[in-house]
Design a protein around this motif. Structure first.
Motif, PDB file in Angstrom:
ATOM      1  N   ALA B 109      41.363  41.177  56.262  1.00  0.00           N
ATOM      2  CA  ALA B 109      41.465  41.197  57.594  1.00  0.00           C
ATOM      3  C   ALA B 109      40.544  40.177  58.091  1.00  0.00           C
ATOM      4  CB  ALA B 109      40.052  42.409  57.884  1.00  0.00           C
ATOM      5  N   LEU B 110      39.554  38.953  56.985  1.00  0.00           N
ATOM      6  CA  LEU B 110      39.504  38.427  56.912  1.00  0.00           C
ATOM      7  C   LEU B 110      40.173  36.995  56.498  1.00  0.00           C
ATOM      8  CD1 LEU B 110      35.713  38.533  55.322  1.00  0.00           C
ATOM      9  CD2 LEU B 110      36.621  38.263  58.013  1.00  0.00           C
ATOM     10  N   GLU B 111      41.297  37.063  55.777  1.00  0.00           N
ATOM     11  CA  GLU B 111      42.240  36.235  55.674  1.00  0.00           C
ATOM     12  C   GLU B 111      43.171  36.265  56.228  1.00  0.00           C
ATOM     13  OE1 GLU B 111      44.153  37.553  51.894  1.00  0.00           O
ATOM     14  OE2 GLU B 111      41.984  37.223  50.572  1.00  0.00           O
ATOM     15  N   ALA B 112      43.064  38.152  56.717  1.00  0.00           N
ATOM     16  CA  ALA B 112      44.733  36.792  58.144  1.00  0.00           C
ATOM     17  C   ALA B 112      44.262  36.701  59.181  1.00  0.00           C
ATOM     18  CB  ALA B 112      44.662  39.082  58.807  1.00  0.00           C
ATOM     19  N   ILE B 113      43.010  36.265  59.753  1.00  0.00           N
ATOM     20  CA  ILE B 113      42.170  35.703  60.627  1.00  0.00           C
ATOM     21  C   ILE B 113      42.237  33.930  59.843  1.00  0.00           C
ATOM     22  CG2 ILE B 113      41.639  37.034  62.373  1.00  0.00           C
ATOM     23  CD1 ILE B 113      38.847  36.285  61.703  1.00  0.00           C
ATOM     24  N   GLY B 114      42.355  33.883  59.014  1.00  0.00           N
ATOM     25  CA  GLY B 114      42.272  32.579  58.373  1.00  0.00           C
ATOM     26  C   GLY B 114      40.617  32.439  57.973  1.00  0.00           C
ATOM     27  N   ALA B 115      40.311  33.375  57.763  1.00  0.00           N
ATOM     28  CA  ALA B 115      38.411  32.380  57.527  1.00  0.00           C
ATOM     29  C   ALA B 115      38.384  31.463  56.197  1.00  0.00           C
ATOM     30  CB  ALA B 115      37.406  34.122  57.169  1.00  0.00           C
ATOM     31  N   LYS B 116      37.173  30.882  55.661  1.00  0.00           N
ATOM     32  CA  LYS B 116      37.175  30.194  54.282  1.00  0.00           C
ATOM     33  C   LYS B 116      37.044  31.072  53.010  1.00  0.00           C
ATOM     34  CE  LYS B 116      34.723  26.039  56.410  1.00  0.00           C
ATOM     35  NZ  LYS B 116      33.765  26.711  57.518  1.00  0.00           N
ATOM     36  N   SER B 117      37.254  30.911  51.996  1.00  0.00           N
ATOM     37  CA  SER B 117      37.345  31.695  50.968  1.00  0.00           C
ATOM     38  C   SER B 117      35.828  32.357  50.974  1.00  0.00           C
ATOM     39  CB  SER B 117      37.600  31.277  49.582  1.00  0.00           C
ATOM     40  OG  SER B 117      37.643  30.425  49.802  1.00  0.00           O
ATOM     41  N   SER B 118      34.319  31.244  50.802  1.00  0.00           N
ATOM     42  CA  SER B 118      33.448  30.910  50.985  1.00  0.00           C
ATOM     43  C   SER B 118      32.354  32.169  51.574  1.00  0.00           C
ATOM     44  CB  SER B 118      32.573  30.372  50.684  1.00  0.00           C
ATOM     45  OG  SER B 118      32.563  29.234  52.074  1.00  0.00           O
ATOM     46  N   GLU B 119      33.372  32.126  52.797  1.00  0.00           N
ATOM     47  CA  GLU B 119      32.788  33.401  54.078  1.00  0.00           C
ATOM     48  C   GLU B 119      33.403  34.651  53.205  1.00  0.00           C
ATOM     49  OE1 GLU B 119      34.412  31.978  57.517  1.00  0.00           O
ATOM     50  OE2 GLU B 119      33.573  33.217  58.916  1.00  0.00           O
ATOM     51  N   ILE B 120      34.452  34.287  53.122  1.00  0.00           N
ATOM     52  CA  ILE B 120      34.875  36.001  53.078  1.00  0.00           C
ATOM     53  C   ILE B 120      34.408  36.809  51.640  1.00  0.00           C
ATOM     54  CG2 ILE B 120      37.051  37.186  51.874  1.00  0.00           C
ATOM     55  CD1 ILE B 120      38.945  34.875  53.450  1.00  0.00           C
ATOM     56  N   ARG B 121      33.957  35.607  51.131  1.00  0.00           N
ATOM     57  CA  ARG B 121      33.176  36.429  49.707  1.00  0.00           C
ATOM     58  C   ARG B 121      32.135  37.256  50.629  1.00  0.00           C
ATOM     59  NH1 ARG B 121      33.491  37.002  44.773  1.00  0.00           N
ATOM     60  NH2 ARG B 121      31.025  37.585  44.251  1.00  0.00           N
ATOM     61  N   ILE B 122      31.335  36.401  51.087  1.00  0.00           N
ATOM     62  CA  ILE B 122      29.975  37.107  51.909  1.00  0.00           C
ATOM     63  C   ILE B 122      30.596  38.051  52.670  1.00  0.00           C
ATOM     64  CG2 ILE B 122      27.777  36.681  53.040  1.00  0.00           C
ATOM     65  CD1 ILE B 122      28.482  33.173  51.844  1.00  0.00           C
TER      66      ILE B 122
END
Lengths: 301, 236
Positions: B109-122
Motif C-alpha cells: 500500500a505504501l509502495e503503491a503511493i511511492g513512499a520511501k523504503s525507510s518510511e515503509i519499514r517503520i
C-alpha cells in the motif's frame, strides 16, 4: 526521488512481465520487427528517391523553342507565364536568336562561316529557353504545360528513362509506406493484446493499487514501460539489417552511382544512423501507444 | 457549509444504477471525526452502495458528498487517488495478494503511493503490531486463518494513517469469535488513533455488543439513526 523509485519499480515489473508472457511478447516483438523492417525499406527508398529527384532536377532540362517571329510583348508574356508554373525553377536560361548565332560561331570554323552568312537571325533562329524543374517526378506535366502555350514551338527534355525510373522508385516507396502503416496498425493491436494479458494476470494487484490510492501514473507506468521494452527489442534486428544491409548495397555500387550519373545513392554514413534512429523512435512509440491504449480501459474508476 | 468537525457529509444523495436499480433515495447523513458507525441493513438495502460512494467507486446520480473536505462527486477520475490516500478500505474478501508475504502485502500500500523504503519499514511494522500480527510478517496469506487475513487487510488499510476506515462487511466470511476479534481491533484503532470508522454489516451480535451509533438503511432509505443503538429486527 519519488519519480525515480516509481520508474525503477516500473522497469522491474515490466521486465518480469515480458518474461512471464514470453510467447506473446515474442510475437509482439517479431511483429514489430517485421513492421520496422518494411518501414526501414520505405524510408531508405523514400530518402533516396528524394535525393535522385533533387540531383536529376538540376540536370534534366526542358529545352523549349518558341515559334519564329514572336514579338517582344509575347516573349514577356511567355516569361511571366512560365514563372507562374509552380514546378519551374526560377533560374531558367534564355537564349535570344543573336546569342544563338554567336554561340554557333564559337562552335567551329565551318559553323562560324555559316553563321556569318546569316543576317536575318530572327527568321532563322528560334528563341530558346532552358528550363529546370523543382520536382523531377512532375517533369512530364510541366513539359506538357509549357507545350500547350501557343507561342511555343517545341519543348523536350533529355533522359526520359531517368524520370520514369525515379517515378517507379517513388511509387515503390509509397507502396512500402502504405504496407508499413497497415503493419503498424496490426502491431498496435498485437501489443494491445499482449499488454492486456499482462493486465489480466495483474488485475487483482491493480484493483488493490487503486484502492490504496496509487495514482494512475503509477499504475500505468509498468505497462507503458513494457510497451517501450517491446518496441526497443523489436527494433534491434531491423536496425542491424538496415545498417549492414545498406552498407553492403552501397558497397556494390560504383561509388554510389547506379546506371547513370543522376542515380546517386546517399552515402551510408551518417544516413543509416538517421534511419536507425527513426526506426527506433517509431518502434518505441508504437509499443508505448499500444500499451497505453490497452491500459486506458482499466483505469476508469 | 461543512463544519470542521464533520468528516463525512451527504446531502440529498440518490443513486440509480445504469441497469435501472434504485439503490439509494434522498440520503442525508453526517458523520463526525472520530466516530464509529455501523451501517446495517439487509441484502440489497444499499449499504454497500453507500460505502462505495464514499470511496468514489460509485458516483451518486444526484446530491453532494464531502469526505474529509473533498467534494467526492466532482472529483475527476485522475484525482481519485487523492481521496483514496485519506482512506483505508477493508473488504469482506480481504483482497490480499497471495504471492506476497504479510509484510509485503501491507508494505504494498505504501509502495503503491511511492513512499520511501525507510518510511515503509517503520509504518508497516507499526501497523502489523497494532493488529497483533507482528509474529507472522513472513507468512503468506494462505497460511493464515480468515481472521488473521482480515487483520492483515486492516493493517494495510491503516498503514498510511488514514482519517477514515471504510469496512464493507469485514466479518462476513468469519465465524462469530473471529468477527468479534476483528471489530475489537477496529474499535481499538478508533479509540487509540481517533480514526473514524464506518462499517457496513449485518452481524447482529456485533452491533448489539459494541453499542455504537447505528444507521439503518432499508430499501435505499435511511430509516433509523441512533446513538448507542442496537440491531433492531423490525427496522430491517
Amino acid at each position: 526521488m519519488k519519480l525515480f523509485r516509481m520508474i525503477k519499480n516500473g522497469i522491474r515489473d515490466a521486465f518480469k512481465s515480458v518474461y512471464r508472457n514470453f510467447s506473446l511478447s515474442i510475437a509482439s516483438i517479431s511483429c514489430i520487427s517485421i513492421t520496422l523492417m518494411v518501414v526501414a525499406l520505405a524510408l531508405l527508398v523514400a530518402f533516396n528517391v528524394e535525393n535522385f529527384s533533387k540531383k536529376a532536377g538540376d540536370n534534366v532540362t526542358i529545352v523549349t523553342y518558341l515559334k519564329l517571329g514572336v514579338s517582344d510583348e509575347e516573349i514577356a508574356n511567355f516569361e511571366k507565364t512560365i514563372e507562374n508554373i509552380e514546378n519551374v525553377n526560377k533560374d531558367w536560361k534564355k537564349h535570344t536568336p543573336t546569342e544563338r548565332k554567336n554561340e554557333l560561331k564559337e562552335e567551329n570554323d565551318f559553323l562560324s562561316s555559316v553563321a556569318t552568312l546569316i543576317d536575318n537571325e530572327n527568321e532563322v533562329f528560334h528563341y530558346r529557353y532552358d528550363i529546370n524543374v523543382n520536382d523531377i517526378k512532375k517533369i512530364e506535366e510541366t513539359k506538357k504545360e509549357i507545350r500547350s502555350l501557343t507561342i511555343v514551338d517545341s519543348a523536350e527534355y533529355g533522359d526520359e528513362t531517368i524520370s520514369r525510373m525515379i517515378n517507379m522508385f517513388d511509387v515503390a516507396g509509397k507502396v512500402a509506406i502504405g504496407i508499413a502503416i497497415v503493419l503498424m496498425i496490426v502491431t498496435v493491436f498485437l501489443i494491445i493484446n499482449t499488454i492486456k494479458l499482462t493486465i489480466f494476470s495483474r488485475r487483482r494487484e491493480i484493483s488493490i493499487m487503486r484502492v490504496v490510492g496509487a495514482s494512475n501514473m503509477t499504475i500505468k507506468n509498468p505497462f507503458i514501460i513494457e510497451g517501450f521494452i517491446i518496441g526497443l527489442l523489436g527494433s534491434i534486428v531491423p536496425i542491424i539489417v538496415t545498417i549492414f544491409g545498406y552498407k553492403a548495397f552501397y558497397g556494390m555500387l560504383d561509388d554510389g552511382h547506379f546506371m547513370s550519373f543522376w542515380l546517386e545513392f546517399i552515402d551510408p554514413q551518417p544516413f543509416v544512423f538517421l534511419v536507425s534512429l527513426i526506426i527506433l523512435i517509431i518502434g518505441v512509440v508504437v509499443g508505448m501507444f499500444g500499451s497505453g491504449r490497452a491500459v486506458r480501459k482499466y483505469l476508469k474508476i | 457549509m461543512i463544519l470542521l468537525s464533520e468528516l463525512i457529509t451527504l446531502t440529498n444523495v440518490n443513486k440509480k444504477y445504469k441497469n435501472g436499480v434504485n439503490a439509494i433515495y434522498d440520503l442525508d447523513l453526517k458523520i463526525k471525526k472520530g466516530e464509529f458507525v455501523f451501517v446495517i441493513g439487509g441484502s440489497g438495502s444499499g449499504k454497500s452502495t453507500l460505502i462505495k460512494m464514499l470511496y468514489r467507486e460509485e458516483k451518486p446520480t444526484k446530491g453532494e458528498i464531502f469526505v474529509g473536505g473533498i467534494n467526492v462527486v466532482k472529483l475527476r477520475n485522475s484525482r481519485v487517488y487523492k481521496l483514496r490516500r485519506k482512506l483505508g478500505i477493508v473488504f469482506q474478501d480481504y483482497r490480499l495478494l497471495p504471492k506476497l508475504t504479510v509484510y509485503e502485502n501491507v508494505a504494498f500500500a505504501l509502495e503503491a503511493i511511492g513512499a520511501k523504503s525507510s518510511e515503509i519499514r517503520i509504518k508497516t511494522l507499526r501497523a502489523l503490531e497494532l493488529v497483533g500480527l507482528k509474529g507472522k510478517t513472513r507468512n503468506y496469506p494462505d497460511e493464515l486463518s480468515g481472521g488473521e487475513q482480515q487483520r492483515v487487510a486492516i493493517a494495510r488499510a491503516i498503514v498510511n494513517d488514514p482519517k477514515l476506515i471504510l469496512c464493507d462487511e469485514p466479518t462476513g466470511n468469519l465465524d462469530p469469535k473471529m468477527s468479534l476479534e476483528i471489530v475489537k481491533v477496529l474499535d481499538d484503532i478508533n479509540k487509540t488513533t481517533g480514526t473514524t470508522v464506518v462499517m457496513a454489516t449485518h452481524d447482529k451480535e456485533i452491533v448489539n455488543k459494541f453499542k455504537k451509533r447505528v444507521i439503518v438503511i432499508k430499501e435505499g432509505r435511511l430509516v433509523k439513526d441512533y446513538e448507542e443503538g442496537k440491531y433492531d429486527n423490525e427496522a430491517i
